[in-house]
Structures are given as C-alpha cells and as structure tokens.
Scaffold this active site. Structure first.
Site, PDB file in Angstrom:
ATOM      1  CB  SER A  74      -0.924   0.002   1.229  1.00  0.00           C
ATOM      2  OG  SER A  74      -1.852   1.065   1.158  1.00  0.00           O
ATOM      3  CG  ASP A  75       2.936   4.869  -1.696  1.00  0.00           C
ATOM      4  OD1 ASP A  75       3.935   4.747  -0.952  1.00  0.00           O
ATOM      5  OD2 ASP A  75       2.678   5.910  -2.321  1.00  0.00           O
ATOM      6  CD  GLN A  76      -2.648   8.286   3.048  1.00  0.00           C
ATOM      7  OE1 GLN A  76      -1.974   8.867   3.888  1.00  0.00           O
ATOM      8  NE2 GLN A  76      -3.813   7.721   3.330  1.00  0.00           N
TER       9      GLN A  76
END
Length: 204
Positions: A74-76
């Site tokens: 995941s990455d934001q």
C-alpha cells in the site's frame, strides 16, 4: 481466524506501524516485511499513479523474497489542488503544511495491491485499487495548529494529521467509501481482494 494449516502465507509489505495495526484488526495471521524500494515519484507522474505504482512495487519486491505468498502493498499520496503533499519530517514543515491546508479539501490517494504469488492463483498475480479520501480541514489559527503538532508530532504522516488520534479535531469532514484508507490501509477494499484470492473470514 483461519487455521494456519490451511491459511496461505500472508505478508504485509510495509514498515508502517499504522498499517500493521490496521491489518491486525482482520484477525488473520500475517508477517511483516519492509520492502526495499526507491519511493521517489517519477518526473511528470500523477500523484495517484505514483501511489499505485509504489503499492505494486512494494508488494512485488516482497513477493520475490517470499515465493508462494500473498503480499499486501500500500502507498498513500496526499494532494492539495493536484499538488502532492508529502511527509513533513520537521515541525516547521508540518506547520507550513497545515497552514496551507486549512479551510481546504485535501485528497488522499491510498493505493492497494494484493500480489498472489501462488502458481494456481485465478485472479492473476496482482489486484490493484486506488481508494480516494476527501478530507476537509478546519480553518484554525496558527496557535492551535502549532499546539496540535507539539502534542502529537505527526511528522511521519502525509498531511501532518493523524486522523486516528487528535488530528481528527483538525478536520470538519471526511468523504470516502473506505474510512480506514485515510489511515493508510483500506480494509474494505482489502477484504474484498483477499476474498478473491481465496482467503476466508469468520472461520473457526
């Protein structure tokens, strides 16, 4: 919880304590491996494209080290008027971020990748999704913003506000189909992806 004898090896490709805590809510056995990748955005790359690319790169990097596993990456990336807002790192940078965002709507792009390394995977190796959260910040004076930062010190958070903590008081509104996405791991989207990969929930 699924018995470990039938549960595929599940790995969270992250060094984030926030994502680890979120994943633990699903009560599935999992391991954590920090991916070793370059997280720099590419020239001319849209913020949401950066988040998707990095989520996939994290999952794939760990999957290569753990063949046959299901890996979650995941990455934001947070954006204000289309411009990315990164992790501030320092008090001064965090204060500048909050000053810029007050009274504004900030978009948090939280990308999710579930990489299935099993040869029999029917879904293909990777499932990808970008979950958007629209967070509207209150128009607060500098003194309150400074006081908040000194209390919580959210210098490792994009946007300088921990919504799971006192940072929720900085916000006037949150719009999203997946509220956990703002913290960094969209659990509604993730549970759907894991089901497609054959993971079962509520099993004794």
């Amino acid at each position: 919880m699924i018995p470990t004898s039938v549960q595929p090896r599940l790995i969270l490709a992250s060094g984030s304590a926030y994502r680890r805590e979120l994943l633990s809510r699903l009560r599935l056995p999992f391991e954590v491996m920090a991916p070793d990748i370059d997280e720099s955005p590419l020239a001319g790359e849209a913020p949401e494209a950066t988040a998707l690319r990095l989520a996939c790169a994290k999952a794939r990097a760990v999957a290569e080290r753990a063949p046959g596993s299901i890996v979650i990456g995941s990455d934001q990336v947070a954006t204000l008027n289309g411009e990315p807002i990164g992790k501030p790192g320092t008090h001064a940078a965090a204060l500048a971020q909050l000053q810029k965002m007050r009274g504004q709507r900030v978009v948090f792009h939280t990308a999710l990748c579930v990489w299935d390394g099993r040869a029999t995977a029917l879904t293909g190796p990777a499932q990808l999704e970008n979950v958007q959260v629209f967070a509207t910040f209150r128009d607060l004076p500098d003194a309150e913003l400074d006081a908040y930062l000194r209390i919580e010190q959210p210098y490792d958070c994009a946007g300088s506000a921990k919504n799971e903590g006192l940072g929720i008081a900085l916000l006037s509104k949150i719009d999203s189909t997946d509220p956990t996405a703002l913290t960094g791991l969209p659990l509604i989207a993730l549970t759907g992806m894991l089901r497609k990969a054959g993971i079962q929930f509520f099993t004794n």
